[in-house]
Design a protein around this motif. Sequence first.
Motif, PDB file in Angstrom:
ATOM      1  N   ARG A 127       0.644  -1.077  -0.129  1.00 37.60           N
ATOM      2  CA  ARG A 127      -0.042  -0.068   0.085  1.00 37.60           C
ATOM      3  C   ARG A 127       0.832   1.195   0.070  1.00 37.60           C
ATOM      4  O   ARG A 127       2.124   1.300   0.209  1.00 37.60           O
ATOM      5  CB  ARG A 127      -0.957  -0.020   1.204  1.00 37.60           C
ATOM      6  N   GLN A 128       0.252   2.204  -0.205  1.00 38.70           N
ATOM      7  CA  GLN A 128       0.989   3.617  -0.185  1.00 38.70           C
ATOM      8  C   GLN A 128       1.086   4.192   1.070  1.00 38.70           C
ATOM      9  O   GLN A 128       1.858   5.312   1.177  1.00 38.70           O
ATOM     10  CB  GLN A 128       0.078   4.539  -1.348  1.00 38.70           C
ATOM     11  N   ASP A 129       0.946   3.446   2.209  1.00 37.70           N
ATOM     12  CA  ASP A 129       1.034   4.203   3.491  1.00 37.70           C
ATOM     13  C   ASP A 129       2.152   3.657   4.184  1.00 37.70           C
ATOM     14  O   ASP A 129       2.229   3.291   5.289  1.00 37.70           O
ATOM     15  CB  ASP A 129      -0.270   4.179   4.307  1.00 37.70           C
ATOM     16  N   ALA A 130       3.207   3.219   3.307  1.00 34.90           N
ATOM     17  CA  ALA A 130       4.506   2.894   3.745  1.00 34.90           C
ATOM     18  C   ALA A 130       4.343   1.472   4.572  1.00 34.90           C
ATOM     19  O   ALA A 130       5.046   1.237   5.788  1.00 34.90           O
ATOM     20  CB  ALA A 130       5.290   3.955   4.721  1.00 34.90           C
ATOM     21  N   SER A 131       3.491   0.613   4.271  1.00 33.27           N
ATOM     22  CA  SER A 131       3.142  -0.663   4.843  1.00 33.27           C
ATOM     23  C   SER A 131       3.022  -1.759   3.673  1.00 33.27           C
ATOM     24  O   SER A 131       2.504  -1.336   2.655  1.00 33.27           O
ATOM     25  CB  SER A 131       1.920  -0.560   5.801  1.00 33.27           C
ATOM     26  N   VAL A 132       3.124  -2.804   4.282  1.00 36.40           N
ATOM     27  CA  VAL A 132       2.832  -4.126   3.308  1.00 36.40           C
ATOM     28  C   VAL A 132       2.195  -5.379   4.165  1.00 36.40           C
ATOM     29  O   VAL A 132       2.609  -5.281   5.241  1.00 36.40           O
ATOM     30  CB  VAL A 132       4.149  -4.520   2.661  1.00 36.40           C
ATOM     31  N   GLY A 133       1.524  -5.933   3.585  1.00 37.90           N
ATOM     32  CA  GLY A 133       0.641  -6.909   4.391  1.00 37.90           C
ATOM     33  C   GLY A 133       0.098  -8.133   3.705  1.00 37.90           C
ATOM     34  O   GLY A 133      -0.014  -7.918   2.189  1.00 37.90           O
ATOM     35  N   VAL A 134      -0.014  -9.180   4.183  1.00 38.87           N
ATOM     36  CA  VAL A 134      -0.731 -10.362   3.662  1.00 38.87           C
ATOM     37  C   VAL A 134      -2.002 -10.765   4.515  1.00 38.87           C
ATOM     38  O   VAL A 134      -1.852 -10.802   5.629  1.00 38.87           O
ATOM     39  CB  VAL A 134       0.382 -11.473   3.421  1.00 38.87           C
ATOM     40  N   ARG A 135      -3.163 -11.262   3.912  1.00 42.25           N
ATOM     41  CA  ARG A 135      -4.416 -11.669   4.642  1.00 42.25           C
ATOM     42  C   ARG A 135      -4.523 -13.139   4.331  1.00 42.25           C
ATOM     43  O   ARG A 135      -4.493 -13.484   2.947  1.00 42.25           O
ATOM     44  CB  ARG A 135      -5.493 -10.832   4.061  1.00 42.25           C
ATOM     45  N   CYS A 136      -4.563 -13.994   5.224  1.00 39.91           N
ATOM     46  CA  CYS A 136      -4.699 -15.371   5.356  1.00 39.91           C
ATOM     47  C   CYS A 136      -6.055 -15.740   5.888  1.00 39.91           C
ATOM     48  O   CYS A 136      -6.550 -15.164   7.034  1.00 39.91           O
ATOM     49  CB  CYS A 136      -3.573 -16.069   6.054  1.00 39.91           C
ATOM     50  N   ILE A 137      -6.862 -16.385   5.184  1.00 36.84           N
ATOM     51  CA  ILE A 137      -8.006 -16.836   5.583  1.00 36.84           C
ATOM     52  C   ILE A 137      -8.277 -18.269   5.563  1.00 36.84           C
ATOM     53  O   ILE A 137      -7.270 -18.921   5.078  1.00 36.84           O
ATOM     54  CB  ILE A 137      -9.371 -16.303   4.344  1.00 36.84           C
ATOM     55  N   LYS A 138      -9.114 -18.753   6.414  1.00 38.51           N
ATOM     56  CA  LYS A 138      -9.154 -19.982   7.055  1.00 38.51           C
ATOM     57  C   LYS A 138      -9.580 -21.162   5.949  1.00 38.51           C
ATOM     58  O   LYS A 138     -10.390 -20.821   5.007  1.00 38.51           O
ATOM     59  CB  LYS A 138     -10.209 -20.235   7.980  1.00 38.51           C
ATOM     60  N   ALA A 139      -8.674 -21.971   5.492  1.00 34.64           N
ATOM     61  CA  ALA A 139      -8.989 -23.131   4.527  1.00 34.64           C
ATOM     62  C   ALA A 139      -8.893 -24.396   5.094  1.00 34.64           C
ATOM     63  O   ALA A 139      -7.654 -24.893   5.224  1.00 34.64           O
ATOM     64  CB  ALA A 139      -7.995 -22.898   3.220  1.00 34.64           C
ATOM     65  N   CYS A 140      -9.860 -25.202   5.705  1.00 37.60           N
ATOM     66  CA  CYS A 140      -9.722 -26.480   6.376  1.00 37.60           C
ATOM     67  C   CYS A 140      -9.857 -27.566   5.398  1.00 37.60           C
ATOM     68  O   CYS A 140     -10.445 -27.636   4.277  1.00 37.60           O
ATOM     69  CB  CYS A 140     -10.900 -26.778   7.444  1.00 37.60           C
ATOM     70  N   GLN A 141      -9.237 -28.710   5.696  1.00 39.63           N
ATOM     71  CA  GLN A 141      -9.198 -29.819   4.926  1.00 39.63           C
ATOM     72  C   GLN A 141     -10.853 -30.471   5.199  1.00 39.63           C
ATOM     73  O   GLN A 141     -11.203 -30.557   6.064  1.00 39.63           O
ATOM     74  CB  GLN A 141      -8.047 -30.880   5.250  1.00 39.63           C
ATOM     75  N   PRO A 142     -10.960 -31.128   4.215  1.00 42.76           N
ATOM     76  CA  PRO A 142     -12.355 -31.886   4.293  1.00 42.76           C
ATOM     77  C   PRO A 142     -12.082 -32.898   5.570  1.00 42.76           C
ATOM     78  O   PRO A 142     -11.165 -33.574   5.820  1.00 42.76           O
ATOM     79  CB  PRO A 142     -12.551 -32.525   2.980  1.00 42.76           C
ATOM     80  N   ASN A 143     -13.214 -32.976   6.376  1.00 45.08           N
ATOM     81  CA  ASN A 143     -13.387 -33.666   7.511  1.00 45.08           C
ATOM     82  C   ASN A 143     -12.406 -33.544   8.411  1.00 45.08           C
ATOM     83  O   ASN A 143     -11.870 -34.228   9.738  1.00 45.08           O
ATOM     84  CB  ASN A 143     -13.284 -35.247   6.924  1.00 45.08           C
ATOM     85  N   ASP A 144     -11.752 -32.082   8.517  1.00 41.22           N
ATOM     86  CA  ASP A 144     -10.896 -31.828   9.586  1.00 41.22           C
ATOM     87  C   ASP A 144     -11.759 -31.298  10.544  1.00 41.22           C
ATOM     88  O   ASP A 144     -11.934 -29.911  10.498  1.00 41.22           O
ATOM     89  CB  ASP A 144      -9.831 -30.665   9.239  1.00 41.22           C
TER      90      ASP A 144
END
Length: 689
Positions: free
Chosen positions: A555-572
Amino acid sequence: MAQWTILLFSLYGVVHGQELQLPTVQECCKDGRDRALGGQDCTILPLISSAHICRIAQEQCCAAAARDQLCDNGIKMAREQGACERPFFQGDPWETKISKTCCDCCMFGLMTASQGSGCELQGLLLGRRCTHTAKTCCGKNTTEEIKPDDLKKETEMPEANVTAKPPEGLDTCKDSTCSQLCVGNGTCACHDGYELQKDGVNCGDVNECLTNRHNCVGGQVCINTEGSFRCQRETSCGTGYELKDDNSCYDIDECVLGTHNCAPDFICTNTVGSFRCHPREKCAGGFIQDAAGSCIDINECVAHTSPCLPGQTCINTMGSYTCRRNTVTCGRGYHLTHDGARCEDVDECRAGNVCGDHGCINLVGTYRCECRSGFLFNSITKLCEDINECRHYPGRLCAHKCENTEGSYQCTCTIGFKLSHDGRNCEDVNECEANPCSQECSNVYGSYQCYCRRGYQLSDMDGITCEDIDECALPTGGHVCSYRCSNAPGSFYCTCPPTGYTLAPNGRTCQDIDECATGSHTCSVSESCFNIQGGFRCLSFTCPPNFRQASWGSRQDASVGVRCIKACQPNDINCNLDPVHLMTHTSLSLPTFIDFSQPEDIVFLRTVAPANPVPLPGATDVFFDILATDDQQSFDVEKRSHQGIIIGVVRQVKPIIGPRDPCGKCSYELCQVRGHFPSQHCRHPCLRL
């Protein structure tokens, strides 16, 4: 005894009678004459009687005596000096007039007598006083003075020394025994020159010589006569003179009388008071015979008047004489005439150029220079001396300075001014027209001022040269540029580090180059570019198991980031039950707060949960906590509500001196601290929320 008694009674009667009687006219007249002879003014006589006739007799007899005395002075002047000039007489004009008239009339009589003419003066109408005076001087002894009796007829004075006879019909002197005059009532009187004796009848002669009533002058002896007196020379006439009856000395002609002693061969020649014997034979030229017949030298220098020419001195010689030129010493300003007889004035104006180029006026024995304007003649040195006008008229001739010159003066001005057309006042000079300054010049009254352009300063040595200012060396030079200052003529320029920075438009500040934005970084596709001061970082973010990356970028506000969302395996089942559904990795560049005085808000965590003042049953509650931080516990988190929504605010509560990399990967980074760019190595744990 009876005779003495009768005499006393007689005297008493006389005295008693005098006390009762007023002064007689004769007494009034005598009083006036006595006062005139005493020098009193006849117009202001003190009256001795209230009778009018007494006053008249007193005044007129006084005036007559005064006129007689003045006339006597004139007769005396005529007989003694033979001159009747009016200045010889003293007194008022009317007094000198009477004296001169009597003097002239007496001179007329004396000259008439000397010519052998008669003293009758027939056919001449000279007037009574003048005729009587002339006849008296002509006929009487020349040494005698004219007595008042001689002028009785003219002045109409009474013959006696008292009043006249009483009027007819009152003749009380019919049987009088008076020896001379009877004035009535048995009273006797006497003529002038006599006085009444004690018997009151007889008259005795008055000795004027003893009573000092004569008028003889010095060199004469008073001789009393019956009823009068005469004046005779005190000494004899001397040899060669004889005394005549008129008391004058006449020369004796010895040659006529034969009383001379000249030899037969000599001729007798009468002289005044003596005689001379001249030889019958004459001597040669230049000689004369004396009384003995001898030839003696004639002193021509004495015998002749001016025998020599002017300017020569006569010197007698035997039988002749010589003339010698006089040696005359003339004073300054004079020289001898050609004949050497006298000194005459020297005309210095013609003799030489004594006054130079000034005018010259010759004076007797000297000269004077007519000096030109600006000069003054010195009577001692005889020169025209220059007048110092500047000293005589200080401050009145010139506006600034006055310099005296020969015969005049000259005005000058101080530095920065020039002389006006009138030659007296001064006007300002525009020095800037001559370009005296190396850069800028400003004219001021009487001088000028040099100025320099921006980046230069005026030299302290000459005040006109502009020298370059080394802005980088000034005490404030460290704050001029943010990195490095380089001096230039009249200015300076700032430079930045060779990599990672560029110069800002203001020419002083170094701006960081955002390599991530410009694409000049070297990060791989799997890495995120994170810009830092003076460089960049390549960051790699990996989502944990059961999560997948939902977004990637910076981003232009002198920051950088990554968003991780939940991704469960089947039957987990465990994964599905895990309440964490979203994870965000964000890298921020935190500024270094130099003046850190209170907590600074750095991150705002927004939620969608409403901020209820009172918790409701079954509502979602939000909690914020810091799971990991640095060793100094420099951060905290605070729960707030904003616009009805719950937010979390991460704050920096302590100052952090950077640069630091709390994320585990270290590198050399540059940052701006107090205008310098130090490089520091750092390793700190990450801040996990």
